[in-house]
Each structure stands twice: as structure tokens, then as C-alpha cells.
Design an enzyme around this catalytic site. Structure first.
Site, PDB file in Angstrom:
ATOM      1  N   THR A   1       2.126  -2.530  15.307  1.00 16.86           N
ATOM      2  CA  THR A   1       2.506  -1.983  16.613  1.00 16.86           C
ATOM      3  C   THR A   1       1.340  -1.984  17.590  1.00 16.86           C
ATOM      4  OG1 THR A   1       2.050   0.237  15.760  1.00 16.86           O
ATOM      5  CG2 THR A   1       4.339  -0.535  15.673  1.00 16.86           C
TER       6      THR A   1
ATOM      7  N   ASP B   1       5.824   5.237  -1.226  1.00 21.02           N
ATOM      8  CA  ASP B   1       7.176   5.814  -1.136  1.00 21.02           C
ATOM      9  C   ASP B   1       8.178   5.169  -2.086  1.00 21.02           C
ATOM     10  OD1 ASP B   1       8.052   3.360   0.247  1.00 21.02           O
ATOM     11  OD2 ASP B   1       7.035   4.189   1.995  1.00 21.02           O
TER      12      ASP B   1
ATOM     13  N   GLN C   1       0.824  -1.200   0.000  1.00 17.98           N
ATOM     14  CA  GLN C   1       0.000   0.000   0.000  1.00 17.98           C
ATOM     15  C   GLN C   1       0.861   1.254   0.000  1.00 17.98           C
ATOM     16  OE1 GLN C   1      -3.611  -0.400   2.753  1.00 17.98           O
ATOM     17  NE2 GLN C   1      -2.230  -1.939   3.583  1.00 17.98           N
TER      18      GLN C   1
ATOM     19  N   CYS D   1       8.198  -4.120  13.388  1.00 20.14           N
ATOM     20  CA  CYS D   1       8.411  -5.204  12.425  1.00 20.14           C
ATOM     21  C   CYS D   1       9.883  -5.379  12.065  1.00 20.14           C
ATOM     22  CB  CYS D   1       7.581  -4.971  11.166  1.00 20.14           C
ATOM     23  SG  CYS D   1       8.033  -3.499  10.211  1.00 20.14           S
TER      24      CYS D   1
ATOM     25  N   GLY E   1       2.303  -3.843   9.116  1.00 23.77           N
ATOM     26  CA  GLY E   1       2.338  -2.382   9.101  1.00 23.77           C
ATOM     27  C   GLY E   1       1.094  -1.721   8.565  1.00 23.77           C
TER      28      GLY E   1
ATOM     29  N   HIS F   1      -1.674   1.290  -4.269  1.00 21.86           N
ATOM     30  CA  HIS F   1      -2.117   2.685  -4.222  1.00 21.86           C
ATOM     31  C   HIS F   1      -1.236   3.599  -5.070  1.00 21.86           C
ATOM     32  CE1 HIS F   1      -4.013   1.660  -0.059  1.00 21.86           C
ATOM     33  NE2 HIS F   1      -4.729   1.232  -1.077  1.00 21.86           N
TER      34      HIS F   1
ATOM     35  N   CYS G   1       0.149  15.906 -24.588  1.00 17.62           N
ATOM     36  CA  CYS G   1      -1.140  16.342 -25.138  1.00 17.62           C
ATOM     37  C   CYS G   1      -0.991  17.663 -25.891  1.00 17.62           C
ATOM     38  CB  CYS G   1      -2.162  16.497 -24.016  1.00 17.62           C
ATOM     39  SG  CYS G   1      -2.815  14.951 -23.351  1.00 17.62           S
TER      40      CYS G   1
END
Length: 375
Positions: free
Chosen positions: A346, A192, A189, A368, A315, A218, A259
């Protein structure tokens, strides 16, 4: 009758008569290309790498305090027998699983210096006066110019931050799984791009066959895309307006150069205008249709058929319905295959999440990154 007799008399025997001298065999009977010793060593290697029998499995939804276990190791005190068995169970899953599926969230990148989204120090709490979630709502971002500017500022900030950060130990561990051929798929997800910059976790943008090791659920802050011609380019922070001051070099929502070039050609050719698209960060927002949603669903369905033997959800709080559904399906399939389902975070997952997943073997609470020390 005569022809039948002649046929019978001239028919060749099935085996040579005993009076026929057999010619001695020339050379070695074994094909020189076959090397028994080499085959034997490969067989031994295959047997030695065989997955050992699992001797212990915790009760569903058991909780393992990873941070407390690591603290006991650092202080040279002996953890209780139950914690040792749970640690061994995790190590078994990471060491011997051969078709692993990992669904990761922002918590994996926190150790690299990138904030998560939902914690008290996350983006949703610290941006836009505590309403950072609005900066990921499509209607809010592109329905108001001031919100568009704030969104640009956040995207440029995350882009620069991700360029300055390095993958974490957990990222490196997943890369090692992929290198060994034991990672069936990483569904991330995270936008970064820390995971995909590793050699064995690389992806392709836009998503295409052959399916890469990593599927970005994402999108990615590393790219931008035209909403009309769908041209994908590396993200350029210099063209997005990030403040209220006047700057002729930047636009709130920049026009697509490709474009514009097409429009110039059409105008010279005397053709009607078809319009110029706008560039935006290639990040999927709330309340918009996922452009690759159907393809990702197809990939997940194919992975479900490959008998995954381990699912690691790490996470993430699984607040996105589509991601929760993917995890639910993989958890059921892994459980049916007598595999292992681990939930790493967590904080304790809500009851409705556990009820949805149904088959979580162990809830691992803590950082983790400490998981890598178990190996």
C-alpha cells in the site's frame, strides 16, 4: 586351416538371401496400446499452453498505481496507455509464470479483518500503549510477568480473531496457483493461518519433508509448543492467563502436560527428575533463535536451484533482515532467469529496500486484493 574354412562356410548371412520367402506380417504394425489421436491432442494442448513471448517489460522500479487503475475501470474511464501496459505486464506474470515464489506479509490478511503490525492502525501502534513491538520481543515477554500476561492476551485475541476470519481473494488466488502446479513456494510471515487452511496451501507443523507448499517463517498462532520436549499441540486459549485476577485453571506460562506425565513415570521408577517444560504460542519473537531457521534456509536454497520465473513480494515492508535476504536472493535468481519481480504494497518501499532487491520490475501500489480482478 580346415576349421577356419568350415566356420566360414557355416556362418549365417547378415541378411536373408533373395530366395528366402518373407512371411507376411500378421496384425497391425502399430502397438494397440499407442493411440496416435490421443497423443496428438495432448501435443496440441501442450503447444497451446506454452508461455507466450513477453512483449513489454517496464523499466526497473517502475511504479503502477493499482487503486487508480481500478477506479478508472469502475468509472468506465480509459486509463492511460502506460497504465494499460503495466496492467498487462502484471496479468502476464500471474497467468503464465510456472514456478512462482511468493513472500507474503500481514497486508494480505487485512481485508479479512486481521490488523497488520506497522501501520497507524496496526498492532505495534495500538497495543501496550503504543509499544506493541515490545510484545514480540522474547526478552521483554518472558522477562516480566506483566508483559507475559499482555502477550497472552494478545495471542488469545489474535487466535480467536483468526478463527472468525476467512481467507481473502488474494489467498484464494494463491491457492489456485498451487492447485495448477505453478506455485513453487509460499513463504509467509503471517501467523494467522488463513493461508494454510486452504487445501493447496496446507503446511505441516513442525516443518518436515516432504516440503509443503507453504513455509511459515514466523510460526503460527494455531499451535503451541513445549520449550523442553518440543511437543507441538493445537493452541488452547483456556490455559493462558490473560488478566491480573486469580484463576487456578490458568497459568501465565502453562506447564507441559506431557513433561508432567514423564516426570510422574520417572518418579515411580525411582529415576531422577529432568524438569517440566513450559508451553508457549508457537510464534517466533524478536531476539530468539529460530528453531527451524536452518531448515528454512535449506528449503530456500533448493528452491533457488529450481529456476523460479516469478517473485511476488506482497503486503510486507521487509523490515525483518532474514526475510529481506530471502527476497534479495530470489529477485536476483528470477532476474537471471529473465523472469518477473513484483512488489505489492500500500506504500512505496524505502530506497534501501529497493537497493537491496535490485531487480524489482514493477512496484504495485494499492490493495493487493485488486490484483485478483486483473485475472
Amino acid at each position: 586351416m580346415q576349421s577356419r574354412t568350415m566356420k566360414h562356410e557355416t556362418a549365417l548371412p547378415i541378411t536373408p538371401p533373395s530366395t528366402v520367402e518373407k512371411k507376411p506380417q500378421v496384425g497391425d504394425r502399430c502397438d494397440e496400446r499407442l493411440k496416435p489421436r490421443k497423443l496428438l491432442s495432448q501435443l496440441k494442448k501442450s503447444v497451446s499452453s506454452r508461455k507466450p513471448r513477453l512483449k513489454y517489460r517496464p523499466v526497473l522500479n517502475s511504479v503502477f498505481d493499482l487503486d487508480a487503475f481500478m477506479d478508472s475501470k469502475l468509472s468506465c474511464t480509459s486509463p492511460n496507455h502506460h497504465m494499460d501496459r503495466d496492467a498487462g505486464f502484471i496479468k502476464y506474470a500471474l497467468s503464465y509464470s510456472k514456478r512462482m515464489v511468493v513472500v507474503s506479509g500481514a497486508g494480505v490478511s487485512v481485508a479479512a479483518g486481521i490488523p497488520d503490525f506497522r501501520s497507524s492502525e496496526g498492532v505495534f501502534s495500538t497495543e501496550n500503549g503504543g509499544s506493541g513491538k515490545d510484545l514480540f520481543d522474547y526478552n521483554r515477554v518472558y522477562g516480566d510477568e506483566s508483559m507475559s500476561v499482555k502477550f497472552n492476551r494478545l495471542m488469545v485475541s489474535l487466535f480467536k480473531l483468526s478463527n472468525d476470519c476467512l481467507p481473502t481473494r488474494f489467498h484464494e488466488m494463491l491457492n489456485g496457483f498451487a492447485k495448477d502446479g505453478r506455485l513453487l513456494r509460499l513463504y509467509t510471515q503471517n501467523i494467522d493461518g488463513l493461508d494454510t487452511q486452504l487445501s493447496h496451501l496446507a503446511t505441516n507443523v513442525p516443518l518436515a519433508k516432504p516440503i509443503p507448499s507453504t513455509v511459515q517463517l514466523h510460526g503460527s498462532i494455531k499451535h503451541m509448543e513445549c520449550n523442553k520436549c518440543l511437543n507441538v499441540k493445537p493452541f488452547d486459549p483456556e490455559i493462558f492467563k490473560c488478566d491480573d485476577g486469580y484463576d487456578s485453571r490458568t497459568e501465565i506460562i502453562p506447564s507441559c502436560p506431557q513433561c508432567e506425565e514423564f516426570e510422574t513415570v520417572r518418579r515411580i521408577a525411582g529415576l531422577r527428575s529432568t524438569g517440566v517444560g513450559k508451553l508457549r504460542p508457537r510464534v517466533i519473537l524478536y531476539n530468539e533463535i529460530h528453531p527451524e531457521g536452518d531448515f528454512i534456509g535449506e528449503i530456500a536454497n533448493n528452491d533457488l536451484k529450481k529456476r523460479p520465473d516469478c517473485l511476488i513480494v506482497v503486503g510486507t515492508s521487509l523490515k525483518i533482515p532474514g526475510v529481506k535476504n530471502i527476497c534479495r536472493q530470489f529477485a536476483a535468481k528470477v532476474h537471471a532467469n529473465k523472469g518477473i519481480v513484483l512488489y505489492l504494497n500500500t506504500s512505496m518501499p524505502p530506497k534501501n529496500i529497493l537497493d537491496s532487491l535490485k531487480f524489482v520490475d514493477l512496484i504495485v501500489l494499492g490493495d493487493c486484493q485488486h490484483i485478483t480482478s486483473l485475472l
